[in-house]
Design a protein around this motif. Structure first.
Motif, PDB file in Angstrom:
ATOM      1  N   ALA A 150     -56.073 -95.332 101.582  1.00 51.54           N
ATOM      2  CA  ALA A 150     -55.402 -96.632 101.652  1.00 51.54           C
ATOM      3  C   ALA A 150     -55.053 -96.896 103.112  1.00 51.54           C
ATOM      4  O   ALA A 150     -54.350 -96.103 103.742  1.00 51.54           O
ATOM      5  CB  ALA A 150     -54.154 -96.641 100.781  1.00 51.54           C
ATOM      6  N   HIS A 203     -54.401 -91.007  99.739  1.00 50.51           N
ATOM      7  CA  HIS A 203     -55.834 -90.748  99.556  1.00 50.51           C
ATOM      8  C   HIS A 203     -56.132 -90.530  98.084  1.00 50.51           C
ATOM      9  O   HIS A 203     -55.389 -89.810  97.402  1.00 50.51           O
ATOM     10  CB  HIS A 203     -56.272 -89.494 100.321  1.00 50.51           C
ATOM     11  CG  HIS A 203     -56.254 -89.683 101.796  1.00 50.51           C
ATOM     12  ND1 HIS A 203     -55.109 -89.642 102.549  1.00 50.51           N
ATOM     13  CD2 HIS A 203     -57.272 -89.932 102.666  1.00 50.51           C
ATOM     14  CE1 HIS A 203     -55.403 -89.841 103.815  1.00 50.51           C
ATOM     15  NE2 HIS A 203     -56.715 -90.024 103.916  1.00 50.51           N
ATOM     16  N   SER A 241     -53.024-102.800  97.666  1.00 51.14           N
ATOM     17  CA  SER A 241     -53.303-101.983  98.844  1.00 51.14           C
ATOM     18  C   SER A 241     -54.799-102.059  99.125  1.00 51.14           C
ATOM     19  O   SER A 241     -55.607-102.248  98.215  1.00 51.14           O
ATOM     20  CB  SER A 241     -52.885-100.533  98.606  1.00 51.14           C
ATOM     21  OG  SER A 241     -51.486-100.448  98.428  1.00 51.14           O
ATOM     22  N   GLY A 288     -61.828 -93.495 100.466  1.00 55.22           N
ATOM     23  CA  GLY A 288     -60.768 -93.363  99.475  1.00 55.22           C
ATOM     24  C   GLY A 288     -59.384 -93.283 100.080  1.00 55.22           C
ATOM     25  O   GLY A 288     -58.449 -92.796  99.447  1.00 55.22           O
ATOM     26  N   ASP A 314     -56.831-102.468  95.341  1.00 53.84           N
ATOM     27  CA  ASP A 314     -56.414-102.110  93.983  1.00 53.84           C
ATOM     28  C   ASP A 314     -55.625-103.268  93.390  1.00 53.84           C
ATOM     29  O   ASP A 314     -54.878-103.949  94.080  1.00 53.84           O
ATOM     30  CB  ASP A 314     -55.646-100.779  93.952  1.00 53.84           C
ATOM     31  CG  ASP A 314     -54.249-100.847  94.524  1.00 53.84           C
ATOM     32  OD1 ASP A 314     -53.383-101.483  93.892  1.00 53.84           O
ATOM     33  OD2 ASP A 314     -54.014-100.238  95.589  1.00 53.84           O
ATOM     34  N   TRP A 349     -58.225-100.167 100.600  1.00 54.71           N
ATOM     35  CA  TRP A 349     -58.772 -98.818 100.697  1.00 54.71           C
ATOM     36  C   TRP A 349     -60.117 -98.854 101.396  1.00 54.71           C
ATOM     37  O   TRP A 349     -60.866 -99.819 101.250  1.00 54.71           O
ATOM     38  CB  TRP A 349     -58.961 -98.246  99.292  1.00 54.71           C
ATOM     39  CG  TRP A 349     -57.715 -98.233  98.470  1.00 54.71           C
ATOM     40  CD1 TRP A 349     -57.125 -99.301  97.865  1.00 54.71           C
ATOM     41  CD2 TRP A 349     -56.896 -97.116  98.177  1.00 54.71           C
ATOM     42  NE1 TRP A 349     -55.990 -98.912  97.204  1.00 54.71           N
ATOM     43  CE2 TRP A 349     -55.821 -97.563  97.377  1.00 54.71           C
ATOM     44  CE3 TRP A 349     -56.972 -95.756  98.500  1.00 54.71           C
ATOM     45  CZ2 TRP A 349     -54.833 -96.720  96.902  1.00 54.71           C
ATOM     46  CZ3 TRP A 349     -55.987 -94.909  98.028  1.00 54.71           C
ATOM     47  CH2 TRP A 349     -54.931 -95.392  97.239  1.00 54.71           C
ATOM     48  N   ASN A 350     -60.454 -97.773 102.107  1.00 55.03           N
ATOM     49  CA  ASN A 350     -61.762 -97.700 102.745  1.00 55.03           C
ATOM     50  C   ASN A 350     -62.729 -96.881 101.888  1.00 55.03           C
ATOM     51  O   ASN A 350     -62.361 -96.359 100.842  1.00 55.03           O
ATOM     52  CB  ASN A 350     -61.661 -97.170 104.182  1.00 55.03           C
ATOM     53  CG  ASN A 350     -61.175 -95.743 104.265  1.00 55.03           C
ATOM     54  OD1 ASN A 350     -61.283 -94.956 103.318  1.00 55.03           O
ATOM     55  ND2 ASN A 350     -60.631 -95.382 105.417  1.00 55.03           N
TER      56      ASN A 350
END
Length: 151
Positions: A115, A124, A107, A113, A102, A109-110
């Motif tokens: 982090a 999430h 951060s 959704g 982001d 994220w996968n």
């Protein structure tokens, strides 16, 4: 020749019938996004019924429809659709490899959704219900669907 879909309102040939799309319906708004467009972008922001959504795409999933054994199917990647808000803060994303970063907090994220590192680790994104399907299936049940245009 191409087969055409016959929804109640008539023929809809905006895509070939077996074009893969991500479909989202919120309120009275139905939107189809070509899966190939999401794969090329990696991250795609869309608006449905006035709400901001983000679609993530990451490599690493084989199609179950292209071969006798799933691992031998062609690579189509995985998709997740989310509301890009955390504690009232709107987030925008870019894909870096198999993760998403982001722009606001950096951060990571996968595809689910979540982090996984950075200031928002453990957070999430809210998942958005969607269909990952073929155009003919989407338009048959959502004949009023529009196609998402680039933002």
């Amino acid at each position: 020749g191409r087969l055409l879909v016959q929804p109640p309102g008539g023929t809809d040939d905006r895509f070939p019938v077996k074009e893969r799309v991500i479909g989202v319906r919120l309120g009275g708004d139905a939107v189809a996004v070509p899966r190939a467009r999401v794969a090329t972008a990696g991250v795609l922001a869309i608006r449905v019924d006035g709400r901001e959504l983000v679609i993530f795409h990451a490599p690493g999933q084989s199609s179950a429809l292209d071969a006798d054994k799933i691992p031998e199917g062609r690579e189509i990647g995985s998709v997740g659709v989310f509301r890009p808000m955390v504690d009232g803060q709107a987030l925008t994303f870019t894909r870096e490899g198999e993760l998403f970063v982001d722009d606001q907090t950096e951060s990571r994220w996968n595809i689910l959704g979540a982090a996984v590192s950075g200031p928002l680790a453990g957070t999430h994104l809210r998942r958005q219900r969607h269909l990952d399907t073929f155009w003919f299936a989407w338009i048959a049940f959502q004949p009023d669907s529009r196609i998402s245009s680039p933002e």
